[in-house]
Design a protein around this motif. Sequence first.
Motif, PDB file in Angstrom:
ATOM      1  N   ILE A 156       0.991  -1.115   0.123  1.00 53.95           N
ATOM      2  CA  ILE A 156      -0.083  -0.184   0.045  1.00 53.95           C
ATOM      3  C   ILE A 156       0.841   1.382   0.050  1.00 53.95           C
ATOM      4  CG2 ILE A 156      -1.660   1.356   1.228  1.00 53.95           C
ATOM      5  CD1 ILE A 156      -2.681  -1.429   2.499  1.00 53.95           C
ATOM      6  N   LEU A 157       2.002   1.363   0.760  1.00 52.71           N
ATOM      7  CA  LEU A 157       3.090   2.412   0.863  1.00 52.71           C
ATOM      8  C   LEU A 157       3.285   2.515  -0.399  1.00 52.71           C
ATOM      9  CD1 LEU A 157       4.502   4.346   2.516  1.00 52.71           C
ATOM     10  CD2 LEU A 157       6.156   2.554   2.815  1.00 52.71           C
ATOM     11  N   VAL A 158       4.081   1.516  -1.145  1.00 54.92           N
ATOM     12  CA  VAL A 158       4.763   1.721  -2.515  1.00 54.92           C
ATOM     13  C   VAL A 158       3.598   2.194  -3.331  1.00 54.92           C
ATOM     14  CG1 VAL A 158       5.583   0.161  -4.503  1.00 54.92           C
ATOM     15  CG2 VAL A 158       6.228  -0.059  -2.156  1.00 54.92           C
ATOM     16  N   LEU A 159       2.309   1.730  -3.519  1.00 52.98           N
ATOM     17  CA  LEU A 159       1.245   2.162  -4.169  1.00 52.98           C
ATOM     18  C   LEU A 159       0.919   3.576  -4.159  1.00 52.98           C
ATOM     19  CD1 LEU A 159      -1.099  -0.843  -4.081  1.00 52.98           C
ATOM     20  CD2 LEU A 159       0.504  -0.310  -5.984  1.00 52.98           C
ATOM     21  N   LEU A 160       0.852   4.067  -2.995  1.00 54.55           N
ATOM     22  CA  LEU A 160       0.439   5.379  -2.705  1.00 54.55           C
ATOM     23  C   LEU A 160       1.627   6.250  -3.172  1.00 54.55           C
ATOM     24  CD1 LEU A 160      -1.400   5.153   0.676  1.00 54.55           C
ATOM     25  CD2 LEU A 160      -2.563   5.600  -1.590  1.00 54.55           C
ATOM     26  N   VAL A 161       2.805   5.905  -2.915  1.00 52.17           N
ATOM     27  CA  VAL A 161       3.949   6.773  -3.316  1.00 52.17           C
ATOM     28  C   VAL A 161       4.087   6.639  -4.878  1.00 52.17           C
ATOM     29  CG1 VAL A 161       6.423   6.993  -3.260  1.00 52.17           C
ATOM     30  CG2 VAL A 161       5.383   6.367  -1.051  1.00 52.17           C
ATOM     31  N   ALA A 162       3.712   5.629  -5.501  1.00 52.24           N
ATOM     32  CA  ALA A 162       3.859   5.753  -6.866  1.00 52.24           C
ATOM     33  C   ALA A 162       2.685   6.419  -7.617  1.00 52.24           C
ATOM     34  CB  ALA A 162       3.775   4.280  -7.434  1.00 52.24           C
ATOM     35  N   ILE A 163       1.442   6.792  -7.091  1.00 56.17           N
ATOM     36  CA  ILE A 163       0.533   7.132  -7.611  1.00 56.17           C
ATOM     37  C   ILE A 163       0.715   8.559  -8.629  1.00 56.17           C
ATOM     38  CG2 ILE A 163      -1.957   8.296  -7.305  1.00 56.17           C
ATOM     39  CD1 ILE A 163      -2.457   6.071  -5.595  1.00 56.17           C
ATOM     40  N   PRO A 164       1.353   9.443  -7.720  1.00 53.94           N
ATOM     41  CA  PRO A 164       1.547  10.922  -8.266  1.00 53.94           C
ATOM     42  C   PRO A 164       2.426  10.809  -9.601  1.00 53.94           C
ATOM     43  CG  PRO A 164       1.547  11.307  -5.869  1.00 53.94           C
ATOM     44  CD  PRO A 164       1.476   9.860  -6.212  1.00 53.94           C
ATOM     45  N   PRO A 165       3.698   9.973  -9.501  1.00 58.71           N
ATOM     46  CA  PRO A 165       4.620  10.151 -10.874  1.00 58.71           C
ATOM     47  C   PRO A 165       4.070   9.174 -11.778  1.00 58.71           C
ATOM     48  CG  PRO A 165       5.312   8.748  -8.988  1.00 58.71           C
ATOM     49  CD  PRO A 165       4.395   9.581  -8.341  1.00 58.71           C
ATOM     50  N   VAL A 166       3.135   8.194 -11.557  1.00 57.21           N
ATOM     51  CA  VAL A 166       2.571   7.392 -12.725  1.00 57.21           C
ATOM     52  C   VAL A 166       1.406   8.166 -13.253  1.00 57.21           C
ATOM     53  CG1 VAL A 166       1.151   5.209 -13.023  1.00 57.21           C
ATOM     54  CG2 VAL A 166       3.317   5.053 -11.333  1.00 57.21           C
ATOM     55  N   LEU A 167       0.460   8.552 -12.522  1.00 60.46           N
ATOM     56  CA  LEU A 167      -0.351   9.366 -13.118  1.00 60.46           C
ATOM     57  C   LEU A 167      -0.054  10.520 -13.935  1.00 60.46           C
ATOM     58  CD1 LEU A 167      -3.258   9.787 -10.229  1.00 60.46           C
ATOM     59  CD2 LEU A 167      -3.143   7.999 -12.420  1.00 60.46           C
ATOM     60  N   GLN A 168       1.008  11.080 -13.619  1.00 60.67           N
ATOM     61  CA  GLN A 168       1.652  12.350 -14.405  1.00 60.67           C
ATOM     62  C   GLN A 168       2.396  11.877 -15.717  1.00 60.67           C
ATOM     63  OE1 GLN A 168       4.296  14.182 -11.629  1.00 60.67           O
ATOM     64  NE2 GLN A 168       2.813  15.828 -11.048  1.00 60.67           N
ATOM     65  N   TRP A 169       2.623  10.490 -15.580  1.00 62.79           N
ATOM     66  CA  TRP A 169       3.406   9.984 -16.727  1.00 62.79           C
ATOM     67  C   TRP A 169       2.332   9.541 -17.731  1.00 62.79           C
ATOM     68  CZ3 TRP A 169       3.611   4.249 -17.165  1.00 62.79           C
ATOM     69  CH2 TRP A 169       4.523   3.810 -18.726  1.00 62.79           C
ATOM     70  N   VAL A 170       1.386   9.024 -17.252  1.00 60.66           N
ATOM     71  CA  VAL A 170       0.252   8.630 -18.106  1.00 60.66           C
ATOM     72  C   VAL A 170      -0.670   9.861 -18.717  1.00 60.66           C
ATOM     73  CG1 VAL A 170      -0.139   6.348 -17.237  1.00 60.66           C
ATOM     74  CG2 VAL A 170      -1.748   8.053 -16.452  1.00 60.66           C
ATOM     75  N   GLY A 171      -0.820  10.957 -18.011  1.00 59.37           N
ATOM     76  CA  GLY A 171      -1.317  11.984 -18.229  1.00 59.37           C
ATOM     77  C   GLY A 171      -2.660  12.121 -18.092  1.00 59.37           C
ATOM     78  N   HIS A 172      -3.623  12.909 -18.449  1.00 56.50           N
ATOM     79  CA  HIS A 172      -4.947  13.012 -18.605  1.00 56.50           C
ATOM     80  C   HIS A 172      -5.407  13.640 -17.177  1.00 56.50           C
ATOM     81  CE1 HIS A 172      -4.732  11.019 -22.126  1.00 56.50           C
ATOM     82  NE2 HIS A 172      -4.075  10.120 -21.867  1.00 56.50           N
ATOM     83  N   VAL A 173      -4.645  13.988 -16.242  1.00 53.98           N
ATOM     84  CA  VAL A 173      -5.102  14.326 -14.851  1.00 53.98           C
ATOM     85  C   VAL A 173      -4.300  15.200 -14.271  1.00 53.98           C
ATOM     86  CG1 VAL A 173      -3.975  12.376 -13.748  1.00 53.98           C
ATOM     87  CG2 VAL A 173      -5.926  13.444 -12.571  1.00 53.98           C
TER      88      VAL A 173
END
Length: 368
Positions: A156-173
């Motif tokens: 859960i820690l890894v997922l939450l930390v990864a969310i901002p960079p991953v969402l910025q990478w995929v774009g659209h948000v």
Amino acid sequence: MNDTLTARLAALGRFLPTLALGLAGGGLAYWLDVPLPWLLGAMFATTLASLAGARLRSPGRGRKGVLVVIGVMLGAAFTPEMSGDLPLWGASLSVMLLATALMMAFSVWFSRRVAGHSLDTALYAGVPGGVSAVTGMALDSGADLRVVGMTHAVRILVLLVAIPPVLQWVGHVSLQPTGMDLAQWLWLPAPGDAAWLAGAGVLGAWLGHRLRLPNALLFGPALVSAALHLTGLTHAAIPPTLIALAQVIIGVSVGVRFTGTSLAKVGHTLVMAMLQAVCLLGIAILAAWGIHAATGVSLPAALLAYMPGGAPELSLVALSLGIDPAFVTSHHLLRITVLILLMPVLLGACRRLGARSGRGPSDGPDPC
């Protein structure tokens, strides 16, 4: 009665320093314009303090109350206009279940062959979601509960930390925090709307337990609130201060799971859990990308829906960022329900395979 009240007040008093730390971390992250500031700020502050040796207290009953609030908030995201999206939801739910099966198979293989855990430990630690229910089921098994709990916490820690960079990478948000003035922070719903929301929380919590829903305090209120909003009986919204507080307590709940953790003693477990979490995140990204390319489903929504675990955390992220929380919540509810129903069957099948090959649940790698 008085003894119970005194005990609860004492527990609240012991939790207040932890809550203050979480609020301070969230406030600092908000000031620094960090994405998801209240959640990530509280999580980072309490995780670092826990790993440094601080004896932080769990929210206890406070987390249960927050789950009810989050459930009511998630239900408000369901609207009558969603009927046209149901065929896409069906396709996405099917892909999510296939991705979950792949995640489960990989997790068990990784835990057995790479991390060297027992079969019971590998199965319960590898379930991509439902940490509370899975941990409760693991109590009656031969699983190493410390490894199971830590693997889920690290994931859960890894997922939450990864969310901002991953969402910025995929774009659209957009992940940029939206500043609010004091009047917006202090906004409260009208008494009638507040009554609808409170009623959805109370009735939903009761109904969730009666129906034996997984994570009943989250999904029960979500179902009742969704029914109220889908039928148009209410359009009530949750105050922003309550949403921020919910994020802080969820962030604190993740951070305090590392209390008492000695990096020297559990370093191997932490490293294995992080590697497993990163691999599962990769599977989720590929699956989300695939369904997006095939059907046009929102990529950020599919990504949050397919991430392996943390239904309250990921649903709250979807709600906070406005990324189709109804879509995300529905996927996590189905995943957890299927996993919990299939866990006894899966465990029995793997034990039978292990017995045929002459290995017990605590032995080394086996065909499962």
